[in-house]
Design an enzyme around this catalytic site. Structure first.
Site, PDB file in Angstrom:
ATOM      1  N   LYS A 265      -0.272   9.328 144.550  1.00 28.44           N
ATOM      2  CA  LYS A 265      -0.213   8.959 143.131  1.00 28.44           C
ATOM      3  C   LYS A 265       0.483   7.611 143.038  1.00 28.44           C
ATOM      4  O   LYS A 265       1.623   7.460 143.457  1.00 28.44           O
ATOM      5  CB  LYS A 265       0.562  10.017 142.331  1.00 28.44           C
ATOM      6  CG  LYS A 265       0.868   9.580 140.885  1.00 28.44           C
ATOM      7  CD  LYS A 265       1.587  10.659 140.066  1.00 28.44           C
ATOM      8  CE  LYS A 265       2.035  10.117 138.698  1.00 28.44           C
ATOM      9  NZ  LYS A 265       2.779  11.110 137.898  1.00 28.44           N
ATOM     10  N   ASP A 270       5.101   4.577 134.308  1.00 28.26           N
ATOM     11  CA  ASP A 270       4.627   5.674 133.459  1.00 28.26           C
ATOM     12  C   ASP A 270       5.436   5.721 132.159  1.00 28.26           C
ATOM     13  O   ASP A 270       6.522   6.286 132.113  1.00 28.26           O
ATOM     14  CB  ASP A 270       4.754   7.002 134.222  1.00 28.26           C
ATOM     15  CG  ASP A 270       4.273   8.186 133.388  1.00 28.26           C
ATOM     16  OD1 ASP A 270       3.602   7.954 132.365  1.00 28.26           O
ATOM     17  OD2 ASP A 270       4.560   9.339 133.783  1.00 28.26           O
ATOM     18  N   LYS A 277       7.095   8.634 126.299  1.00 30.14           N
ATOM     19  CA  LYS A 277       8.324   9.282 126.772  1.00 30.14           C
ATOM     20  C   LYS A 277       9.507   8.826 125.923  1.00 30.14           C
ATOM     21  O   LYS A 277       9.448   7.750 125.316  1.00 30.14           O
ATOM     22  CB  LYS A 277       8.587   8.878 128.232  1.00 30.14           C
ATOM     23  CG  LYS A 277       7.664   9.503 129.251  1.00 30.14           C
ATOM     24  CD  LYS A 277       8.088   9.103 130.662  1.00 30.14           C
ATOM     25  CE  LYS A 277       7.167   9.719 131.701  1.00 30.14           C
ATOM     26  NZ  LYS A 277       7.237  11.187 131.774  1.00 30.14           N
ATOM     27  N   ASP A 288       7.152   6.090 139.754  1.00 34.43           N
ATOM     28  CA  ASP A 288       6.026   7.008 139.664  1.00 34.43           C
ATOM     29  C   ASP A 288       4.893   6.658 140.640  1.00 34.43           C
ATOM     30  O   ASP A 288       3.835   7.272 140.627  1.00 34.43           O
ATOM     31  CB  ASP A 288       5.513   7.053 138.216  1.00 34.43           C
ATOM     32  CG  ASP A 288       5.011   8.437 137.827  1.00 34.43           C
ATOM     33  OD1 ASP A 288       5.319   9.399 138.544  1.00 34.43           O
ATOM     34  OD2 ASP A 288       4.293   8.535 136.814  1.00 34.43           O
ATOM     35  N   ASP A 347       0.787  11.851 128.818  1.00 35.82           N
ATOM     36  CA  ASP A 347       1.854  11.749 129.812  1.00 35.82           C
ATOM     37  C   ASP A 347       1.553  12.605 131.055  1.00 35.82           C
ATOM     38  O   ASP A 347       2.235  12.503 132.061  1.00 35.82           O
ATOM     39  CB  ASP A 347       3.191  12.165 129.175  1.00 35.82           C
ATOM     40  CG  ASP A 347       4.389  11.706 129.984  1.00 35.82           C
ATOM     41  OD1 ASP A 347       4.206  10.890 130.909  1.00 35.82           O
ATOM     42  OD2 ASP A 347       5.515  12.165 129.683  1.00 35.82           O
ATOM     43  N   GLU A 349      -0.606  12.180 133.258  1.00 36.51           N
ATOM     44  CA  GLU A 349      -1.598  11.213 133.748  1.00 36.51           C
ATOM     45  C   GLU A 349      -1.795  11.282 135.263  1.00 36.51           C
ATOM     46  O   GLU A 349      -2.836  10.885 135.770  1.00 36.51           O
ATOM     47  CB  GLU A 349      -1.191   9.794 133.339  1.00 36.51           C
ATOM     48  CG  GLU A 349      -0.201   9.080 134.274  1.00 36.51           C
ATOM     49  CD  GLU A 349       1.156   9.758 134.375  1.00 36.51           C
ATOM     50  OE1 GLU A 349       1.499  10.525 133.461  1.00 36.51           O
ATOM     51  OE2 GLU A 349       1.860   9.534 135.379  1.00 36.51           O
ATOM     52  N   ARG A 351      -2.244  13.795 137.277  1.00 39.85           N
ATOM     53  CA  ARG A 351      -3.363  14.658 137.652  1.00 39.85           C
ATOM     54  C   ARG A 351      -4.699  14.019 137.297  1.00 39.85           C
ATOM     55  O   ARG A 351      -5.712  14.293 137.936  1.00 39.85           O
ATOM     56  CB  ARG A 351      -3.192  16.033 136.994  1.00 39.85           C
ATOM     57  CG  ARG A 351      -3.159  16.000 135.506  1.00 39.85           C
ATOM     58  CD  ARG A 351      -2.545  17.252 134.889  1.00 39.85           C
ATOM     59  NE  ARG A 351      -1.080  17.225 134.877  1.00 39.85           N
ATOM     60  CZ  ARG A 351      -0.318  18.191 134.383  1.00 39.85           C
ATOM     61  NH1 ARG A 351      -0.862  19.283 133.874  1.00 39.85           N
ATOM     62  NH2 ARG A 351       0.992  18.076 134.400  1.00 39.85           N
TER      63      ARG A 351
HETATM   64  N1  BES Z   1       5.731  11.085 136.275  1.00 35.17           N
HETATM   65  C1  BES Z   1       5.931  12.195 135.442  1.00 35.17           C
HETATM   66  C2  BES Z   1       6.696  13.321 136.115  1.00 35.17           C
HETATM   67  C3  BES Z   1       8.173  13.101 136.303  1.00 35.17           C
HETATM   68  C4  BES Z   1       9.047  13.227 135.251  1.00 35.17           C
HETATM   69  C5  BES Z   1       8.665  12.827 137.551  1.00 35.17           C
HETATM   70  C6  BES Z   1      10.393  13.061 135.450  1.00 35.17           C
HETATM   71  C7  BES Z   1      10.028  12.672 137.753  1.00 35.17           C
HETATM   72  C8  BES Z   1      10.891  12.781 136.687  1.00 35.17           C
HETATM   73  C9  BES Z   1       4.594  12.772 135.005  1.00 35.17           C
HETATM   74  O1  BES Z   1       3.573  11.860 134.828  1.00 35.17           O
HETATM   75  C10 BES Z   1       4.819  13.428 133.673  1.00 35.17           C
HETATM   76  O2  BES Z   1       5.124  12.743 132.760  1.00 35.17           O
HETATM   77  N2  BES Z   1       4.665  14.741 133.641  1.00 35.17           N
HETATM   78  C11 BES Z   1       4.895  15.476 132.441  1.00 35.17           C
HETATM   79  C12 BES Z   1       3.824  16.521 132.320  1.00 35.17           C
HETATM   80  C13 BES Z   1       3.791  17.199 130.995  1.00 35.17           C
HETATM   81  C14 BES Z   1       3.363  16.243 129.913  1.00 35.17           C
HETATM   82  C15 BES Z   1       2.856  18.370 131.078  1.00 35.17           C
HETATM   83  C16 BES Z   1       6.264  16.119 132.557  1.00 35.17           C
HETATM   84  O3  BES Z   1       6.646  16.548 133.652  1.00 35.17           O
HETATM   85  O4  BES Z   1       6.967  16.157 131.556  1.00 35.17           O
HETATM   86 ZN    ZN Z   2       3.700  10.167 135.895  1.00 33.41          ZN
HETATM   87 MN    MN Z   3       3.565  11.021 132.864  1.00 36.20          MN
END
Ligand code: BES
Ligand code: ZN
Ligand code: MN
Length: 495
Positions: A265, A270, A277, A288, A347, A349, A351
């Protein structure tokens, strides 16, 4: 660092010399030799200065009688029962040694008879820790320029038990390559997102391919559009930075050998997109792309080790930005697989870029594919900063990865991807929704990916908790390069 193997007896060595002592002032063979040569002064000193040999302890002794070296460093090795203590001792040792500024060091490894620890492991660990411990970040866009690299020029002679063999030198070189791979992964992770863009990742991988002789091609947004990668492109469409799908092929094996495919990834920043966010700690979302960085670091390591296997690195690189051209919540896109996705949260993204890369991987007919991603905050909640989350559609592959993680001490913990969880991704308007609600967030993310990795043994590593450290020591860890290298070393030697 420059590593070599030596078989000199410790009392005859002129350079800065390091010997180990186990808990309870139990001397290793090298320490015993020095103690005898110094007529017991070593042990007297340890006693007088209350050095017990616990992991983490160290003590410098100067001008010991009967020895040629000006300084001898005693390092606490702990109980000799577990390898973690050895890792800590070696880390501690390199931190100390670096601080002295010594340029020539002779290191006496302990007779470590802890279960499951081989000579190869000990030598590799020593070299990889030695190479990665001194890592220092500097803003330099030429991450592959060895001249400006922070690695020191110190000469480290490593003494091993018994007579030396050419294998020992291979183990040293392998450990060194792994450490260098980790350092490259750290550099890429730590670079700010205004430097480390998808294009930068593509250029860096291409440069590395030129240097280390593996081929790299890069798919543009137009190429991806032709392939029907609607999910991947939906992430980059709000950013002025163009997405890239980087395809690196390292061919160390036979032509007919099916490749191991590593998918990274590579979200270079992000923001969350329209599902923006909150601003606290948002700077950390430059990390990210650490999955991508670990794939590139691993490519560096295996190409330097010249492993006799075929490995493809696929990097799905994009920037996730809000703008008038960004994807909206509720938008439906069609993936390369033909499946449609309702994007309920922009967010989620990671996947979206990975699913198209996993479909693309199908045509490479992988022996196995492993994707590496800072995928979910939920994984940080469940496993913290200790283990990466492991998900797999294949028990043998999962066991192999778990084992490699334990041996390299870059650990993972497996979680399920049962159909009961996949159900949470049901959508009224498409084949799948891109989120499954608050419960089991890292599992539903993995279940989403599993829908696209259907034709080969696949594993997914969620490294959201393990890829970087926050707070005062903020920085990329270089994980899971050690795990991936251990896995690939095993694959190469089982052939
Ligand atoms: N890159 C983030 C995941 C992340 C968050 C990694 C904090 C490390 C620290 C990912 O793209 C994301 O934002 N995931 C969301 C998914 C949700 C919207 C279902 C998350 O984990 O909040
Ligand atoms: Zn992300
Ligand atoms: Mn994200």
């Amino acid at each position: 660092m420059n590593f070599s193997i030596t078989s000199k007896s410790p009392e005859t060595v002129k350079s800065y010399t390091v010997v180990g002592v186990f808990e309870g002032q139990k001397l290793t063979q090298a320490a015993k030799t020095i103690n005898t040569a110094s007529k017991g002064t070593l042990l007297q000193n340890l006693k007088a200065r209350k050095f017990s040999g616990k992991a983490g302890e160290s003590l410098e002794l100067t001008n010991l009688q009967g020895t040629k070296s000006k300084t001898i460093l005693a390092i606490g090795l702990g109980s000799n029962k577990c390898k973690v203590e050895f890792i800590q001792a070696i880390q501690n040792m390199f931190v100390r040694v670096r601080a002295t500024g010594e340029t020539e060091i002779t290191l006496y490894l302990p007779e470590l008879k802890a279960r499951g620890v081989s000579r190869a492991w000990m030598i590799r660990q020593t070299a990889s820790i030695g190479t990665s411990v001194g890592y220092k970040y500097q803003l330099r866009t030429a991450v592959l320029d060895t001249k400006s690299s922070s690695s020191s020029a110190a000469k480290i002679s490593v003494s091993v038990e018994g007579s030396q063999s050419t294998n020992d030198r291979d183990y040293l070189a392998q450990g060194n390559a792994i450490g260098r791979g980790m350092n490259l992964a750290k550099d890429l992770g730590n670079l700010p997102a205004n430097v480390c863009t998808p294009t930068f990742l593509a250029e860096t991988t291409a440069k590395l391919g030129k240097l280390n002789k593996f081929s790299v091609k890069c798919l543009s947004e137009a190429d991806m559009k032709k392939l029907g990668m609607g999910a991947l492109l939906s992430v980059s469409q709000g950013s002025k930075e163009a997405a890239k799908l980087i395809h690196a092929s390292y061919s160390g094996g036979k032509k007919k050998d099916a490749p191991i495919v590593l998918v990274g990834k590579g979200i270079t920043f992000d923001t969350g997109g329209i599902s923006l966010k909150s601003s606290g700690d948002m700077d950390e979302m430059k990390y990210d792309m650490c999955g991508a960085a670990s794939v590139i670091g691993t490519l560096l390591a295996i190409s330097e080790m010249k492993l006799p296997i075929n490995v493809v690195g696929l990097i799905a690189a994009a920037e996730n930005m809000p703008s008038s051209t960004a994807t909206r919540p509720g938008d439906v896109v069609t993936t390369m697989s033909g499946k449609t996705i309702e994007i309920l949260n922009t967010d989620a993204e990671g996947r979206l870029v990975l699913c198209d890369a996993l479909t693309y991987a199908e045509k490479l007919r992988p022996a196995a594919a492993i994707d590496v991603a800072t995928l979910t905050g939920a994984c940080v909640v469940s496993l913290g900063k200790v283990a990466s989350g492991l998900f797999s559609n294949n028990d043998e592959l999962a066991d192999e990865i778990t084992q490699a993680g334990t041996v390299s001490w870059d650990r993972v913990w497996r979680m399920p991807i049962w159909a009961d969880y996949t159900k949470l991704l049901n959508s009224n308007f498409a084949d799948l929704a891109n989120i499954g609600g608050r419960a089991a967030g890292s599992i539903t993310a993995a279940c989403f990916l599993a829908e696209f990795a259907t034709s080969y043994p696949w594993a997914h590593l969620d490294i959201a908790g393990t890829a970087w450290i926050s707070g005062k020591e903020k920085g990329s860890t270089g994980r899971p390069v050690p795990l991936l290298c251990e896995f690939l070393l095993n694959r190469a030697s089982s052939k």
